[in-house]
Design a protein around this motif. Structure first.
Motif, PDB file in Angstrom:
ATOM      1  N   GLU A  51      -5.122  -1.998   0.301  1.00  0.00           N
ATOM      2  CA  GLU A  51      -3.790  -1.897   0.892  1.00  0.00           C
ATOM      3  C   GLU A  51      -3.336  -0.443   1.020  1.00  0.00           C
ATOM      4  O   GLU A  51      -2.645  -0.098   1.982  1.00  0.00           O
ATOM      5  N   ASP A  52      -3.733   0.414   0.097  1.00  0.00           N
ATOM      6  CA  ASP A  52      -3.432   1.842   0.226  1.00  0.00           C
ATOM      7  C   ASP A  52      -4.110   2.419   1.465  1.00  0.00           C
ATOM      8  O   ASP A  52      -3.496   3.150   2.247  1.00  0.00           O
TER       9      ASP A  52
ATOM     10  N   THR B 283      -0.722   4.835   9.616  1.00  0.00           N
ATOM     11  CA  THR B 283       0.106   6.005   9.973  1.00  0.00           C
ATOM     12  C   THR B 283      -0.572   6.899  11.010  1.00  0.00           C
ATOM     13  O   THR B 283       0.075   7.762  11.577  1.00  0.00           O
TER      14      THR B 283
ATOM     15  N   ALA C 228      -2.396   1.124   4.584  1.00  0.00           N
ATOM     16  CA  ALA C 228      -1.110   1.808   4.779  1.00  0.00           C
ATOM     17  C   ALA C 228      -1.317   3.205   5.356  1.00  0.00           C
ATOM     18  O   ALA C 228      -0.571   3.628   6.248  1.00  0.00           O
TER      19      ALA C 228
ATOM     20  N   GLN D 167      -6.256  -0.862  -3.650  1.00  0.00           N
ATOM     21  CA  GLN D 167      -6.872   0.258  -2.931  1.00  0.00           C
ATOM     22  C   GLN D 167      -7.032  -0.061  -1.449  1.00  0.00           C
ATOM     23  O   GLN D 167      -6.805   0.804  -0.607  1.00  0.00           O
TER      24      GLN D 167
ATOM     25  N   GLY E   4       0.793  -1.218   0.000  1.00  0.00           N
ATOM     26  CA  GLY E   4       0.000   0.000   0.000  1.00  0.00           C
ATOM     27  C   GLY E   4       0.827   1.269   0.000  1.00  0.00           C
ATOM     28  O   GLY E   4       1.955   1.295   0.472  1.00  0.00           O
ATOM     29  N   ASP E   5       0.222   2.327  -0.524  1.00  0.00           N
ATOM     30  CA  ASP E   5       0.825   3.650  -0.552  1.00  0.00           C
ATOM     31  C   ASP E   5      -0.020   4.573   0.323  1.00  0.00           C
ATOM     32  O   ASP E   5      -1.189   4.819   0.000  1.00  0.00           O
ATOM     33  N   PRO E   6       0.526   5.086   1.432  1.00  0.00           N
ATOM     34  CA  PRO E   6      -0.258   5.920   2.346  1.00  0.00           C
ATOM     35  C   PRO E   6      -0.861   7.173   1.690  1.00  0.00           C
ATOM     36  O   PRO E   6      -1.973   7.559   2.032  1.00  0.00           O
ATOM     37  N   ALA E   7      -0.157   7.777   0.750  1.00  0.00           N
ATOM     38  CA  ALA E   7      -0.688   8.988   0.093  1.00  0.00           C
ATOM     39  C   ALA E   7      -1.937   8.654  -0.719  1.00  0.00           C
ATOM     40  O   ALA E   7      -2.932   9.377  -0.666  1.00  0.00           O
ATOM     41  N   ARG E   8      -1.880   7.557  -1.468  1.00  0.00           N
ATOM     42  CA  ARG E   8      -3.076   7.142  -2.220  1.00  0.00           C
ATOM     43  C   ARG E   8      -4.184   6.736  -1.263  1.00  0.00           C
ATOM     44  O   ARG E   8      -5.369   6.998  -1.516  1.00  0.00           O
TER      45      ARG E   8
END
Length: 136
Positions: free
Chosen positions: A125-126, A133, A129, A123, A31-35
């Motif tokens: 996983e985004d 945080t 992520a 999505q 995952g990508d935290p920003a997305r």
């Protein structure tokens, strides 16, 4: 129309629930935290803010039907967050939160969404992520 159901099932591979979590990322996705933040705050994609509030001061009129997302990363592991998004009904059969990934065996689903997930594995996983945080 049959191909859409087959395609949806192919897009929703299995996952293993261990206790109250799905410890492994869906489909091996990272995952990508920003997305994930974009999905969580989107009023068109995730719709999370219809029910949840959180540390999003720029977002107006968050919901108050569900717990705040503030500090969720400190309270829950990624696996526990993942299960709550994938299949919240497995933890609370009376929840009003939709299953964002599980698509089978659901009974209160709009016709347009029957047999298909709301969010893809990537999505999900985004979102996991990003939520991981949120420690405060």
């Amino acid at each position: 129309m049959m191909w859409a159901i087959t395609l949806a099932l192919a897009l929703s591979p299995g996952y293993e629930v261990v206790g109250d979590s799905i410890p492994e990322p869906l489909a091996g996705a990272v995952g990508d935290p920003a997305r994930g933040r974009e999905i969580v705050t989107s009023r068109q994609t995730g719709l999370c803010l219809l029910c949840h509030s959180g540390p999003f001061p720029e977002e107006r009129f968050p919901g108050d039907l569900a717990p705040s997302l503030a500090g969720v990363g400190a309270r829950l592991s990624e696996g526990r967050i993942r299960l709550r998004i994938v299949d919240p009904g497995s933890l609370d059969p009376d929840t009003i939160m939709p299953s964002y990934y599980r698509a089978d065996g659901l009974d209160r689903v709009a016709e347009a969404w029957r047999g298909r997930p709301i969010l893809s594995a990537g999505q999900i996983e985004d979102v996991v992520a990003f939520l991981a945080t949120l420690k405060d």
